[in-house]
Design a protein around this motif. Structure first.
Motif, PDB file in Angstrom:
ATOM      1  N   LYS A 134       0.979  -1.059  -0.253  1.00 36.20           N
ATOM      2  CA  LYS A 134       0.217   0.382   0.334  1.00 36.20           C
ATOM      3  C   LYS A 134       0.824   1.342   0.079  1.00 36.20           C
ATOM      4  O   LYS A 134       0.704   2.770  -0.739  1.00 36.20           O
ATOM      5  CB  LYS A 134      -0.737  -0.018   1.614  1.00 36.20           C
ATOM      6  N   TYR A 135       1.678   1.261   0.614  1.00 34.85           N
ATOM      7  CA  TYR A 135       2.609   2.529   0.797  1.00 34.85           C
ATOM      8  C   TYR A 135       4.499   1.672   0.532  1.00 34.85           C
ATOM      9  O   TYR A 135       5.179   1.843   1.184  1.00 34.85           O
ATOM     10  CB  TYR A 135       2.410   3.478   2.689  1.00 34.85           C
ATOM     11  N   PRO A 136       4.129   2.173  -0.923  1.00 30.95           N
ATOM     12  CA  PRO A 136       6.281   1.515  -1.503  1.00 30.95           C
ATOM     13  C   PRO A 136       7.170   2.273  -0.652  1.00 30.95           C
ATOM     14  O   PRO A 136       8.316   1.746  -1.194  1.00 30.95           O
ATOM     15  CB  PRO A 136       5.847   1.636  -2.832  1.00 30.95           C
ATOM     16  N   ASN A 193       6.732   5.779   8.017  1.00 31.55           N
ATOM     17  CA  ASN A 193       7.261   7.262   7.959  1.00 31.55           C
ATOM     18  C   ASN A 193       6.305   7.986   8.061  1.00 31.55           C
ATOM     19  O   ASN A 193       5.363   7.607   8.227  1.00 31.55           O
ATOM     20  CB  ASN A 193       7.842   7.079   6.406  1.00 31.55           C
ATOM     21  N   THR A 194       6.867   9.328   7.844  1.00 37.29           N
ATOM     22  CA  THR A 194       6.213  11.150   8.185  1.00 37.29           C
ATOM     23  C   THR A 194       4.748  11.201   7.051  1.00 37.29           C
ATOM     24  O   THR A 194       4.083  11.019   7.752  1.00 37.29           O
ATOM     25  CB  THR A 194       6.979  11.954   8.158  1.00 37.29           C
ATOM     26  N   GLN A 195       5.006  10.413   5.288  1.00 39.33           N
ATOM     27  CA  GLN A 195       4.461  10.875   4.857  1.00 39.33           C
ATOM     28  C   GLN A 195       2.866   9.562   5.259  1.00 39.33           C
ATOM     29  O   GLN A 195       1.914  10.080   5.577  1.00 39.33           O
ATOM     30  CB  GLN A 195       4.463  10.360   3.417  1.00 39.33           C
ATOM     31  N   VAL A 196       3.425   8.445   6.116  1.00 35.22           N
ATOM     32  CA  VAL A 196       2.719   7.559   5.866  1.00 35.22           C
ATOM     33  C   VAL A 196       1.772   7.137   7.273  1.00 35.22           C
ATOM     34  O   VAL A 196       0.922   7.749   8.011  1.00 35.22           O
ATOM     35  CB  VAL A 196       2.918   5.767   5.645  1.00 35.22           C
ATOM     36  N   ASN A 197       2.537   8.130   8.251  1.00 28.85           N
ATOM     37  CA  ASN A 197       1.885   8.590   9.691  1.00 28.85           C
ATOM     38  C   ASN A 197       0.852   9.851   8.970  1.00 28.85           C
ATOM     39  O   ASN A 197      -0.121   9.894   9.666  1.00 28.85           O
ATOM     40  CB  ASN A 197       2.843   9.342  10.487  1.00 28.85           C
ATOM     41  N   LYS A 198       1.058  11.039   8.175  1.00 34.77           N
ATOM     42  CA  LYS A 198       0.258  11.885   7.752  1.00 34.77           C
ATOM     43  C   LYS A 198      -0.832  10.979   7.206  1.00 34.77           C
ATOM     44  O   LYS A 198      -2.273  11.927   7.749  1.00 34.77           O
ATOM     45  CB  LYS A 198       0.468  12.937   6.983  1.00 34.77           C
ATOM     46  N   ARG A 199      -0.907  10.383   6.101  1.00 28.67           N
ATOM     47  CA  ARG A 199      -2.553   9.393   5.682  1.00 28.67           C
ATOM     48  C   ARG A 199      -3.206   9.390   5.945  1.00 28.67           C
ATOM     49  O   ARG A 199      -3.993   9.223   6.139  1.00 28.67           O
ATOM     50  CB  ARG A 199      -1.517   9.050   4.305  1.00 28.67           C
ATOM     51  N   VAL A 200      -2.204   8.467   7.896  1.00 29.00           N
ATOM     52  CA  VAL A 200      -2.930   7.699   8.651  1.00 29.00           C
ATOM     53  C   VAL A 200      -4.194   8.464   9.408  1.00 29.00           C
ATOM     54  O   VAL A 200      -4.567   7.681  10.397  1.00 29.00           O
ATOM     55  CB  VAL A 200      -2.374   6.188   9.409  1.00 29.00           C
ATOM     56  N   GLY A 201      -3.557  10.132   9.656  1.00 25.87           N
ATOM     57  CA  GLY A 201      -3.960  10.532  11.695  1.00 25.87           C
ATOM     58  C   GLY A 201      -3.331  10.207  11.744  1.00 25.87           C
ATOM     59  O   GLY A 201      -4.057  10.719  12.654  1.00 25.87           O
ATOM     60  N   GLY A 202      -1.969   9.554  12.103  1.00 27.27           N
ATOM     61  CA  GLY A 202      -1.121   9.151  13.402  1.00 27.27           C
ATOM     62  C   GLY A 202      -1.276  10.437  14.014  1.00 27.27           C
ATOM     63  O   GLY A 202      -0.516  11.734  12.909  1.00 27.27           O
ATOM     64  N   VAL A 203      -0.703  10.695  14.967  1.00 30.10           N
ATOM     65  CA  VAL A 203      -0.584  12.001  16.261  1.00 30.10           C
ATOM     66  C   VAL A 203       1.000  11.685  15.767  1.00 30.10           C
ATOM     67  O   VAL A 203       1.701  11.231  15.044  1.00 30.10           O
ATOM     68  CB  VAL A 203      -0.363  11.402  17.303  1.00 30.10           C
ATOM     69  N   SER A 204       1.701  13.215  15.247  1.00 34.91           N
ATOM     70  CA  SER A 204       3.025  14.114  14.723  1.00 34.91           C
ATOM     71  C   SER A 204       4.677  12.828  15.677  1.00 34.91           C
ATOM     72  O   SER A 204       5.450  13.382  15.208  1.00 34.91           O
ATOM     73  CB  SER A 204       3.107  15.301  14.685  1.00 34.91           C
TER      74      SER A 204
END
Ligand SMILES: [Zn+2]
Length: 138
Positions: free
Chosen positions: A24-26, A64-75
């Motif tokens: 899903k997140y290459p 990684n930072t991009q995936v964390n943003k996409r799934v709405g993870g806290v910073s």
């Protein structure tokens, strides 16, 4: 090359691929330190939890930072460091077994649960906070 990452064995029953979601997140590629952190969690928390509760399905591990943003993870998510895993229990009985085991584990940093998921985190560098917040299985 990236597919090769999937096969790296972190512990007897867990592979790096289970943490990365590369299908899903290459671009979700961890650093060596991230991998070391995941290895720590697999050996010290996930393998013993598996012995207590049976095979474990990880839905989200390293981000990684991009995936964390996409799934709405806290910073400041520990997923960014390879210090956390989200687990989808196979049924209410396994959900309860995982809670019973992980809430008392001395290396649990945070255990958060709700609905039909658990978030377990670890920190190889600091004293575990042993913070537990339990929500119910739906
Ligand atoms: Zn999580």
């Amino acid at each position: 090359m990236k597919e090769h990452l999937n096969d790296i064995r972190l512990s007897p029953h867990f592979t790096l691929g289970e943490f990365l979601n590369l299908g899903k997140y290459p671009d979700n590629i961890p650093s060596i330190q991230n991998v070391a952190n995941m290895t720590y969690g697999c050996h010290l928390l996930l393998e013993p939890a598996r012995r207590a509760a049976g095979p474990i399905i990880i839905t989200s591990g390293f981000r990684n930072t991009q995936v964390n943003k996409r799934v709405g993870g806290v910073s400041n998510s520990q997923h960014l460091l390879g210090q956390a895993a989200d687990i989808r229990p196979q049924d209410p009985a396994q959900f309860q077994k995982l809670i019973d085991y992980l809430r008392h584990h001395t290396l649990t940093d945070q255990l958060l649960t709700a609905d039909s998921w658990l978030h377990i985190s670890w920190n190889p560098f600091n004293a575990p906070r042993q913070y537990v917040r339990i929500g119910y299985y739906k």
